[in-house]
Write a protein that holds these residues in place. Structure first.
Motif, PDB file in Angstrom:
ATOM      1  N   CYS A   1     -10.833 -25.595  32.522  1.00  0.00           N
ATOM      2  CA  CYS A   1     -11.372 -25.791  33.875  1.00  0.00           C
ATOM      3  C   CYS A   1     -10.262 -26.270  34.814  1.00  0.00           C
ATOM      4  O   CYS A   1     -10.126 -25.771  35.938  1.00  0.00           O
ATOM      5  N   LEU A   2      -9.462 -27.209  34.341  1.00  0.00           N
ATOM      6  CA  LEU A   2      -8.338 -27.693  35.142  1.00  0.00           C
ATOM      7  C   LEU A   2      -7.316 -26.583  35.370  1.00  0.00           C
ATOM      8  O   LEU A   2      -6.703 -26.496  36.437  1.00  0.00           O
ATOM      9  N   GLY A   3      -7.151 -25.723  34.377  1.00  0.00           N
ATOM     10  CA  GLY A   3      -6.218 -24.607  34.493  1.00  0.00           C
ATOM     11  C   GLY A   3      -6.580 -23.668  35.630  1.00  0.00           C
ATOM     12  O   GLY A   3      -5.699 -23.070  36.262  1.00  0.00           O
ATOM     13  N   LYS A   4      -7.870 -23.546  35.906  1.00  0.00           N
ATOM     14  CA  LYS A   4      -8.305 -22.700  37.028  1.00  0.00           C
ATOM     15  C   LYS A   4      -7.789 -23.255  38.358  1.00  0.00           C
ATOM     16  O   LYS A   4      -7.516 -22.509  39.286  1.00  0.00           O
ATOM     17  N   LEU A   5      -7.666 -24.581  38.431  1.00  0.00           N
ATOM     18  CA  LEU A   5      -7.182 -25.192  39.673  1.00  0.00           C
ATOM     19  C   LEU A   5      -5.732 -24.821  39.959  1.00  0.00           C
ATOM     20  O   LEU A   5      -5.314 -24.808  41.112  1.00  0.00           O
TER      21      LEU A   5
END
Length: 197
Positions: free
Chosen positions: A103-107
């Motif tokens: 999820c953080l990688g999407k940021l």
């Protein structure tokens, strides 16, 4: 494992909650910027400057899409933090941490500041538990937290058409303004005929 070397999930949860609050503030900034750009696009369209209006609309739509993606991130992260807090066992914790990391990688696609350090904290936590990041990602390879769609020119054209329609409907029936409304309507029809070809 001695008590002083145990991973401190609670510290990570606090860090994640703080980061989600920071992202919420960032989202609000994007929403305000999107509204401001829409007003500028509207003004440029009313002045008959199509190029400038479309440029502002493009920026407006980019800000709007970013705000939406950040909102999706916040919703996902709040659920994942809840799941992490209630996870029992190393495998369940590992899966939660992997999903949080994805999820953080999407940021990263949105170029949001601070994300790299939070991802590093999550990955360190997985290592402290004794899980490799690769094995966790293999276990959740089908997990897709949310999608980020690129902006297309077709979306900009449709937004411009809606803007012209909105302006044409709101123009008061004053003789000078009726001429301006007729010009806008003519431009709208020309635009429609161009987009239908």
């Amino acid at each position: 494992m001695p008590f002083w070397r145990r991973p401190k999930l609670e510290d990570l949860i606090v860090d994640l909650r703080m980061y989600v609050k920071e992202i919420d503030r960032t989202k609000e900034n994007y929403q305000r910027r999107a509204e401001e750009l829409y007003r500028k696009a509207r003004k440029a369209a009313m002045e008959g400057n199509e190029l400038r209006a479309k440029a502002y609309l493009r920026q407006h739509l980019e800000c709007d899409k970013t705000a939406f993606a950040l909102d999706m991130f916040i919703i996902n992260m709040e659920q994942l933090i809840f799941d992490l807090r209630n996870a029992k066992g190393v495998e369940a914790i590992g899966k939660c941490l992997g999903k949080i990391s994805k999820c953080l990688g999407k940021l990263k696609l949105l170029d949001v500041r601070g994300v790299a350090s939070v991802v590093a904290k999550v990955n360190r936590q997985m290592e402290k538990i004794g899980l490799s990041v690769e094995s966790v990602f293999d276990a959740i390879k089908d997990y897709e937290p949310f999608r980020i769609e690129p902006l297309t020119e077709d979306e900009v054209d449709r937004a411009y058409d809606r803007l012209l329609s909105e302006i044409a409907q709101e123009v008061p029936k004053v003789p000078e303004l009726e001429v301006k409304a007729a010009e806008l309507q003519k431009k709208r029809e020309e635009f429609k005929s161009r987009s239908e070809r």
